[in-house]
Motif scaffolding. Sequence first.
Motif, PDB file in Angstrom:
ATOM      1  N   TYR A  63      -8.376   4.644  -0.173  1.00 35.92           N
ATOM      2  CA  TYR A  63      -8.876   5.961  -0.547  1.00 35.92           C
ATOM      3  C   TYR A  63      -8.540   7.067   0.441  1.00 35.92           C
ATOM      4  O   TYR A  63      -8.994   8.199   0.263  1.00 35.92           O
ATOM      5  N   ARG A  64      -7.718   6.778   1.452  1.00 40.75           N
ATOM      6  CA  ARG A  64      -7.206   7.825   2.344  1.00 40.75           C
ATOM      7  C   ARG A  64      -5.719   7.593   2.590  1.00 40.75           C
ATOM      8  O   ARG A  64      -5.284   7.354   3.718  1.00 40.75           O
ATOM      9  N   PRO A  65      -4.923   7.704   1.544  1.00 43.61           N
ATOM     10  CA  PRO A  65      -3.490   7.417   1.693  1.00 43.61           C
ATOM     11  C   PRO A  65      -2.761   8.558   2.400  1.00 43.61           C
ATOM     12  O   PRO A  65      -3.176   9.719   2.333  1.00 43.61           O
ATOM     13  N   LEU A  66      -1.668   8.206   3.068  1.00 41.16           N
ATOM     14  CA  LEU A  66      -0.791   9.226   3.647  1.00 41.16           C
ATOM     15  C   LEU A  66       0.057   9.887   2.575  1.00 41.16           C
ATOM     16  O   LEU A  66       0.295  11.098   2.605  1.00 41.16           O
ATOM     17  N   VAL A  67       0.508   9.083   1.633  1.00 36.89           N
ATOM     18  CA  VAL A  67       1.354   9.552   0.522  1.00 36.89           C
ATOM     19  C   VAL A  67       0.816   8.924  -0.759  1.00 36.89           C
ATOM     20  O   VAL A  67       0.055   7.950  -0.717  1.00 36.89           O
ATOM     21  N   PRO A  68       1.159   9.463  -1.924  1.00 39.09           N
ATOM     22  CA  PRO A  68       0.676   8.871  -3.176  1.00 39.09           C
ATOM     23  C   PRO A  68       1.109   7.411  -3.320  1.00 39.09           C
ATOM     24  O   PRO A  68       2.229   7.035  -2.956  1.00 39.09           O
ATOM     25  N   ASN A  69       0.222   6.585  -3.860  1.00 35.68           N
ATOM     26  CA  ASN A  69       0.535   5.168  -4.087  1.00 35.68           C
ATOM     27  C   ASN A  69       1.297   5.006  -5.403  1.00 35.68           C
ATOM     28  O   ASN A  69       0.839   4.353  -6.335  1.00 35.68           O
ATOM     29  N   ASP A  70       2.483   5.597  -5.453  1.00 35.94           N
ATOM     30  CA  ASP A  70       3.243   5.589  -6.702  1.00 35.94           C
ATOM     31  C   ASP A  70       4.528   4.792  -6.619  1.00 35.94           C
ATOM     32  O   ASP A  70       5.320   4.789  -7.565  1.00 35.94           O
ATOM     33  N   SER A  71       4.755   4.111  -5.494  1.00 39.04           N
ATOM     34  CA  SER A  71       5.970   3.298  -5.357  1.00 39.04           C
ATOM     35  C   SER A  71       5.744   2.267  -4.270  1.00 39.04           C
ATOM     36  O   SER A  71       4.889   2.456  -3.394  1.00 39.04           O
ATOM     37  N   PRO A  72       6.506   1.175  -4.291  1.00 38.63           N
ATOM     38  CA  PRO A  72       6.355   0.161  -3.229  1.00 38.63           C
ATOM     39  C   PRO A  72       6.555   0.721  -1.830  1.00 38.63           C
ATOM     40  O   PRO A  72       5.770   0.380  -0.918  1.00 38.63           O
ATOM     41  N   PRO A  73       7.565   1.569  -1.567  1.00 32.59           N
ATOM     42  CA  PRO A  73       7.677   2.121  -0.199  1.00 32.59           C
ATOM     43  C   PRO A  73       6.465   2.959   0.210  1.00 32.59           C
ATOM     44  O   PRO A  73       6.016   2.902   1.362  1.00 32.59           O
ATOM     45  N   HIS A  74       5.935   3.736  -0.749  1.00 32.73           N
ATOM     46  CA  HIS A  74       4.762   4.541  -0.423  1.00 32.73           C
ATOM     47  C   HIS A  74       3.544   3.661  -0.159  1.00 32.73           C
ATOM     48  O   HIS A  74       2.758   3.937   0.771  1.00 32.73           O
ATOM     49  N   ARG A  75       3.378   2.627  -0.957  1.00 32.18           N
ATOM     50  CA  ARG A  75       2.237   1.747  -0.722  1.00 32.18           C
ATOM     51  C   ARG A  75       2.365   1.035   0.623  1.00 32.18           C
ATOM     52  O   ARG A  75       1.368   0.829   1.323  1.00 32.18           O
ATOM     53  N   ALA A  76       3.589   0.684   1.007  1.00 26.98           N
ATOM     54  CA  ALA A  76       3.798   0.057   2.309  1.00 26.98           C
ATOM     55  C   ALA A  76       3.439   1.022   3.440  1.00 26.98           C
ATOM     56  O   ALA A  76       2.874   0.620   4.471  1.00 26.98           O
ATOM     57  N   SER A  77       3.756   2.317   3.244  1.00 34.49           N
ATOM     58  CA  SER A  77       3.402   3.309   4.268  1.00 34.49           C
ATOM     59  C   SER A  77       1.888   3.479   4.386  1.00 34.49           C
ATOM     60  O   SER A  77       1.362   3.730   5.480  1.00 34.49           O
ATOM     61  N   ASN A  78       1.202   3.343   3.276  1.00 31.79           N
ATOM     62  CA  ASN A  78      -0.253   3.520   3.286  1.00 31.79           C
ATOM     63  C   ASN A  78      -0.995   2.322   3.852  1.00 31.79           C
ATOM     64  O   ASN A  78      -2.150   2.450   4.265  1.00 31.79           O
ATOM     65  N   ARG A  79      -0.364   1.171   3.857  1.00 30.31           N
ATOM     66  CA  ARG A  79      -1.012  -0.018   4.433  1.00 30.31           C
ATOM     67  C   ARG A  79      -0.799   0.029   5.949  1.00 30.31           C
ATOM     68  O   ARG A  79       0.267  -0.324   6.457  1.00 30.31           O
ATOM     69  N   ARG A  80      -1.835   0.472   6.666  1.00 25.49           N
ATOM     70  CA  ARG A  80      -1.680   0.760   8.090  1.00 25.49           C
ATOM     71  C   ARG A  80      -3.031   0.647   8.788  1.00 25.49           C
ATOM     72  O   ARG A  80      -4.073   0.528   8.140  1.00 25.49           O
ATOM     73  N   VAL A  81      -2.967   0.695  10.114  1.00 24.05           N
ATOM     74  CA  VAL A  81      -4.160   0.775  10.961  1.00 24.05           C
ATOM     75  C   VAL A  81      -3.993   1.986  11.872  1.00 24.05           C
ATOM     76  O   VAL A  81      -2.960   2.126  12.537  1.00 24.05           O
ATOM     77  N   THR A  82      -4.996   2.841  11.877  1.00 21.31           N
ATOM     78  CA  THR A  82      -4.970   4.050  12.706  1.00 21.31           C
ATOM     79  C   THR A  82      -5.897   3.871  13.896  1.00 21.31           C
ATOM     80  O   THR A  82      -7.052   3.483  13.728  1.00 21.31           O
ATOM     81  N   LEU A  83      -5.373   4.139  15.079  1.00 22.41           N
ATOM     82  CA  LEU A  83      -6.179   4.180  16.298  1.00 22.41           C
ATOM     83  C   LEU A  83      -6.284   5.640  16.725  1.00 22.41           C
ATOM     84  O   LEU A  83      -5.279   6.267  17.039  1.00 22.41           O
ATOM     85  N   ARG A  84      -7.485   6.169  16.687  1.00 19.40           N
ATOM     86  CA  ARG A  84      -7.693   7.570  17.055  1.00 19.40           C
ATOM     87  C   ARG A  84      -8.509   7.621  18.338  1.00 19.40           C
ATOM     88  O   ARG A  84      -9.657   7.181  18.388  1.00 19.40           O
ATOM     89  N   LEU A  85      -7.927   8.176  19.378  1.00 20.37           N
ATOM     90  CA  LEU A  85      -8.570   8.261  20.683  1.00 20.37           C
ATOM     91  C   LEU A  85      -9.038   9.699  20.901  1.00 20.37           C
ATOM     92  O   LEU A  85      -8.239  10.632  20.909  1.00 20.37           O
ATOM     93  N   SER A  86     -10.339   9.865  21.054  1.00 22.81           N
ATOM     94  CA  SER A  86     -10.931  11.184  21.244  1.00 22.81           C
ATOM     95  C   SER A  86     -11.923  11.124  22.397  1.00 22.81           C
ATOM     96  O   SER A  86     -12.483  10.065  22.700  1.00 22.81           O
ATOM     97  N   PRO A  87     -12.162  12.252  23.060  1.00 17.71           N
ATOM     98  CA  PRO A  87     -13.074  12.243  24.223  1.00 17.71           C
ATOM     99  C   PRO A  87     -14.482  11.817  23.840  1.00 17.71           C
ATOM    100  O   PRO A  87     -14.986  12.153  22.766  1.00 17.71           O
ATOM    101  N   THR A  88     -15.116  11.094  24.744  1.00 16.66           N
ATOM    102  CA  THR A  88     -16.520  10.729  24.546  1.00 16.66           C
ATOM    103  C   THR A  88     -17.379  11.969  24.744  1.00 16.66           C
ATOM    104  O   THR A  88     -17.233  12.658  25.754  1.00 16.66           O
ATOM    105  N   PRO A  89     -18.255  12.305  23.787  1.00 15.98           N
ATOM    106  CA  PRO A  89     -19.081  13.510  23.949  1.00 15.98           C
ATOM    107  C   PRO A  89     -19.951  13.414  25.187  1.00 15.98           C
ATOM    108  O   PRO A  89     -20.421  12.342  25.568  1.00 15.98           O
ATOM    109  N   VAL A  90     -20.176  14.564  25.815  1.00 15.05           N
ATOM    110  CA  VAL A  90     -21.059  14.629  26.978  1.00 15.05           C
ATOM    111  C   VAL A  90     -22.499  14.656  26.502  1.00 15.05           C
ATOM    112  O   VAL A  90     -22.887  15.513  25.721  1.00 15.05           O
TER     113      VAL A  90
END
Length: 288
Positions: free
Chosen positions: A230-257
């Motif tokens: 439910y949060r694709p990078l590109v539309p899931n309308d083709s095998p290459p696009h679906r392969a791009s959407n199958r991913r793991v995101t690591l987001r590094l952000s500052p720890t709040p003070v």
Amino acid sequence: MDDARTEAALGRWRWLPWGLLAVAAGVASTGAWLGSRSLQALEARSAQLEHEATESEAHVAQLQTLRQAMERRLRALERQQQAQEWGGAAAELQAKSAEAQRTRREAALEALGKSLKDALKAGDVALALEDDALRVELSERLLFAPASTALTPEGAALLKQAAAVFRSPLADHRVAVEAHTDEVLPAGPGGPATTAWELSAARAVAVVRQLAEREKLAPERLSATGHAAYRPLVPNDSPPHRASNRRVTLRLSPTPVTPEGAAVARTEPPSRPVKRQAKAKAKQTAHR
């Protein structure tokens, strides 16, 4: 003549007791009346004193209620002032460290680019700097087999390289792990997932466990989230696009003070600059 006077004197003496009795009765009656008036006055005074005492007690209770309300208001104002002080200190601390954090994220981006250059060339890794975060995108084929929730050896090795950068220079950053799939869930061994939600969540947890248990990142820095398809990078309308959407995101952000952190920052003495420490160490070595 003498007899007449004697008789008159005796007559007067006969009326004397009755006169005295009448006088005594009058005195007694007057005393009783006066006593009754005094008793009524005392009762009235007693009633007045009781009424005044009742009013005094009510006034004291009112004053106690007012005092308690004022004490509560004072405590609320103290908490509000403390929160404002903490908030101001936290904002000041964040403002001071924001530029340094951005510089460290830029250095981390460069370090990750060098250590993961092969995966970057193959298109299995993408790096990007956001306003307040560093984003690392890892493809499914690098980390997991199809429909599997177990990390591949290649994926574990890549996370090991990335974790070295996460420890330093980004030790004060949180690591949010977000796993994504597409709408197609292939059948295959290697994991208990039966839906896209379960698959993405299990993969996010697998990455977090690898970073915490194997790479020894502090657990409080880590979080795991599964987004399914439910949060694709590109539309899931083709095998290459679906392969791009199958991913793991690591987001590094500052720890709040936090307010506690701001309070510590206000009370702790400033640390010596690194250059001064290095010079001091060099002087000690020279003396030896």
